[in-house]
Design a protein around this motif. Structure first.
Motif, PDB file in Angstrom:
ATOM      1  N   ALA A 124       0.843  -1.198   0.000  1.00  0.00           N
ATOM      2  CA  ALA A 124       0.000   0.000   0.000  1.00  0.00           C
ATOM      3  C   ALA A 124       0.874   1.243   0.000  1.00  0.00           C
ATOM      4  O   ALA A 124       1.826   1.338   0.780  1.00  0.00           O
ATOM      5  N   TRP A 126       2.007   5.086   0.893  1.00  0.00           N
ATOM      6  CA  TRP A 126       1.901   5.850   2.124  1.00  0.00           C
ATOM      7  C   TRP A 126       1.634   7.321   1.792  1.00  0.00           C
ATOM      8  O   TRP A 126       2.344   7.923   0.971  1.00  0.00           O
ATOM      9  N   ALA A 143      -7.663   9.806   6.831  1.00  0.00           N
ATOM     10  CA  ALA A 143      -8.208   8.442   6.821  1.00  0.00           C
ATOM     11  C   ALA A 143      -9.719   8.462   6.628  1.00  0.00           C
ATOM     12  O   ALA A 143     -10.278   7.628   5.909  1.00  0.00           O
ATOM     13  N   LEU A 146     -10.364   9.138   2.945  1.00  0.00           N
ATOM     14  CA  LEU A 146     -10.048   7.948   2.143  1.00  0.00           C
ATOM     15  C   LEU A 146     -11.126   6.880   2.300  1.00  0.00           C
ATOM     16  O   LEU A 146     -11.530   6.226   1.325  1.00  0.00           O
ATOM     17  N   GLU A 147     -11.610   6.699   3.533  1.00  0.00           N
ATOM     18  CA  GLU A 147     -12.693   5.732   3.769  1.00  0.00           C
ATOM     19  C   GLU A 147     -13.968   6.147   3.045  1.00  0.00           C
ATOM     20  O   GLU A 147     -14.679   5.315   2.483  1.00  0.00           O
ATOM     21  N   THR A 153      -8.204   1.582   4.244  1.00  0.00           N
ATOM     22  CA  THR A 153      -7.121   2.409   4.771  1.00  0.00           C
ATOM     23  C   THR A 153      -7.071   2.295   6.279  1.00  0.00           C
ATOM     24  O   THR A 153      -7.942   1.697   6.920  1.00  0.00           O
ATOM     25  N   TYR A 173      -4.457  -3.260   2.576  1.00  0.00           N
ATOM     26  CA  TYR A 173      -4.902  -1.877   2.456  1.00  0.00           C
ATOM     27  C   TYR A 173      -4.629  -1.343   1.057  1.00  0.00           C
ATOM     28  O   TYR A 173      -3.663  -1.733   0.392  1.00  0.00           O
ATOM     29  N   ASP A 174      -5.474  -0.398   0.623  1.00  0.00           N
ATOM     30  CA  ASP A 174      -5.236   0.304  -0.638  1.00  0.00           C
ATOM     31  C   ASP A 174      -4.233   1.436  -0.450  1.00  0.00           C
ATOM     32  O   ASP A 174      -3.475   1.763  -1.366  1.00  0.00           O
ATOM     33  N   VAL A 175      -4.247   2.051   0.730  1.00  0.00           N
ATOM     34  CA  VAL A 175      -3.397   3.200   1.023  1.00  0.00           C
ATOM     35  C   VAL A 175      -3.369   3.381   2.535  1.00  0.00           C
ATOM     36  O   VAL A 175      -4.332   3.051   3.221  1.00  0.00           O
ATOM     37  N   LEU A 176      -2.252   3.903   3.052  1.00  0.00           N
ATOM     38  CA  LEU A 176      -2.124   4.147   4.482  1.00  0.00           C
ATOM     39  C   LEU A 176      -1.944   5.641   4.745  1.00  0.00           C
ATOM     40  O   LEU A 176      -1.195   6.328   4.041  1.00  0.00           O
TER      41      LEU A 176
END
Length: 480
Positions: A124, A126, A143, A146-147, A153, A173-176
């Motif tokens: 994922a 960052w 976050a 993103l959600e 995430t 995860y797609d992204v953190l």
């Protein structure tokens, strides 16, 4: 992680590698467990030898990890790599010995970055956030956005959620959304974020870094190798300088945020609307509405700036405008961050116990026109002249508590001599109810009594949360 992995995504062989972990706690424990699971020969060294340390040591020793309590100065024989927890200062004798022996020193963030491919699949990206103040709020806002865009995430890092657990856990995860402290960035030389922001810079942790220049340089590491966007604060030119100095990937853009009207390649505010002129087609002539100021809780200036930074990072990742609005609406701020406790006799009582340094306290005071200020605690080497001079016109009264309250009192005498000051000569927890009573006496209808201490809490309370809880309880007793 499945079966034992003996190499990571960087091709490093861990089987039998002698690794020293410096420190236990929320960072050292997962680092030791992960490295042991990879087949490394792990020794943990820790300065403390208290009950908590002994409990953690017993957990690791049951796995087969060697733990040395009360001896954090000596580099174990045969060490091939040191992994340190964030709080350990760079001048520790252990690190001096490691550098002399040619042994690399990584932080827990560096370890997580190096191992992020072990969970299987594409790691994922960052989206990284640092700065003196506002990091946790911005990461949690990010976050939430993103959600709202339907992405898998998590808010991780210095926010208290282990990055190692996030990158090596079963959930993909797609992204953190990653909060990073200056300590963590100091020990993360190979970190390369998708996009990142430095929210602001003010003197902090100078005892650890040695100088403001070194502190800023460690913050600026977050921009190194960025792929899409380096997000900076137009109100803080030092953050833009860090962008200009960073070595980024070709095509990475500098994107500013401002509380004013945005120019091309910026996000800003127009007539109460958050506006994007960076991630739109023909940004010279077009803009995208993202959200209204009323969608932000609380809608005070520094929190609007946090929202703009979070929105910029999300837009850099391709998030649609609607998700920015929906994510900001869904976001609920943590306790003790500009938290409205109650209104008593026409006076608002606000808990910003998280304002543990002068920069945070100044932003908090700027959110209100007429303030009775409760301040004091451990100054951590800070000075208060700039804070008091900038805030003097807003102050209707000041109540001082804590060990270093004299430093604030002296700054008030220099820059706000007409403001009434109550100096409570006590550092026990019972000082807070007395402070609230004195603040009530000083306040008039329409004022705000604001706990924004500009200092750490440990002279009187276990942490800033306990300090804020004591304030809130004392306020509730006023209205009982």
């Amino acid at each position: 992680m499945g079966g034992r992995q003996v190499t990571d995504g960087q091709g490093i062989s861990w089987e039998g590698k002698h690794v020293t972990v410096a420190g236990l706690g929320v960072s050292g424990m997962p680092a030791a467990r992960v490295l042991h699971g990879l087949g490394a020969v792990v020794t943990v060294v820790n300065d403390g030898d208290d009950e908590r340390s002994r409990t953690q040591a017993a957990e690791l020793e049951a796995l087969g990890v060697t733990v040395r309590l009360g001896d954090g100065a000596t580099l174990p024989d045969g060490t091939e790599l040191v992994v340190t927890t964030p709080g350990w200062q760079p001048d520790k004798p252990l690190f001096t010995a490691a550098r002399k022996a040619g042994v690399e020193i990584w932080g827990d963030v560096e370890l997580a970055w190096r191992l992020r491919g072990l969970g299987g699949g594409e790691p994922a990206p960052w989206l990284a956030v640092t700065g003196t103040n506002g990091k946790t709020t911005t990461v949690r806002m990010l976050a939430s956005i993103l959600e709202a865009a339907g992405l898998r995430t998590a808010a991780v890092g210095n926010i208290g959620v282990s990055l190692l657990d996030a990158v090596l856990g079963e959930e993909r995860y797609d992204v953190l959304a990653v909060e990073l402290s200056s300590y963590q960035l100091h020990w993360a030389p190979s970190l390369r974020a998708h996009s990142a922001t430095v929210l602001n810079l003010a003197p902090d942790h100078l005892d650890w870094h040695g100088s403001m220049e070194a502190y800023a340089a460690d913050k600026g590491r977050v921009y190194e190798g960025n792929r899409v966007a380096c997000v900076y604060n137009l109100a803080d030119p030092a953050t833009e300088r860090l962008v200009r100095e960073a070595d980024v990937e070709e095509g990475c853009r500098a994107v500013g945020f401002t509380l004013g009207s945005p120019a091309p390649s910026q996000l800003g505010v127009v007539d109460g609307i958050l506006v994007d002129r960076a991630f739109v087609e023909d940004r010279q002539h077009n803009a995208q509405e993202l959200a209204e100021i009323s969608d932000i809780d609380p809608p005070v200036p520094h929190n609007i700036a946090n929202a703009l930074a979070a929105a910029a990072l999300a837009r850099a990742f391709g998030v649609p405008a609607k998700a920015v609005r929906d994510g900001l609406r869904a976001f609920t701020p943590d306790a003790h961050r500009i938290s409205h406790v109650a209104e008593v006799d026409g006076v608002a009582y606000v808990d910003d116990s998280k304002a543990t340094n002068t920069h945070a306290a100044q932003a908090s005071l700027a959110a209100y026109e007429s303030v009775v200020w409760i301040a004091g605690g451990l100054a951590k080497g800070a000075t208060f002249d700039e804070l008091v001079a900038a805030s003097a016109k807003r102050l209707r009264g000041v109540v001082l508590i804590g060990a270093d309250r004299a430093l604030i009192r002296e700054a008030l005498a220099r820059h706000a001599p007409e403001v009434p000051v109550v100096d409570l000569e006590r550092t026990d927890t019972g000082a807070m109810p007395a402070a609230v009573q004195e603040a009530r006496r000083l306040a008039s209808r329409g004022d705000t009594v604001l706990l924004a201490p500009a200092c750490a809490s440990m002279d009187m309370f276990a942490n800033y949360n306990k300090r804020g809880d004591a304030f809130a309880q004392a306020v509730r007793e006023l209205g009982a």
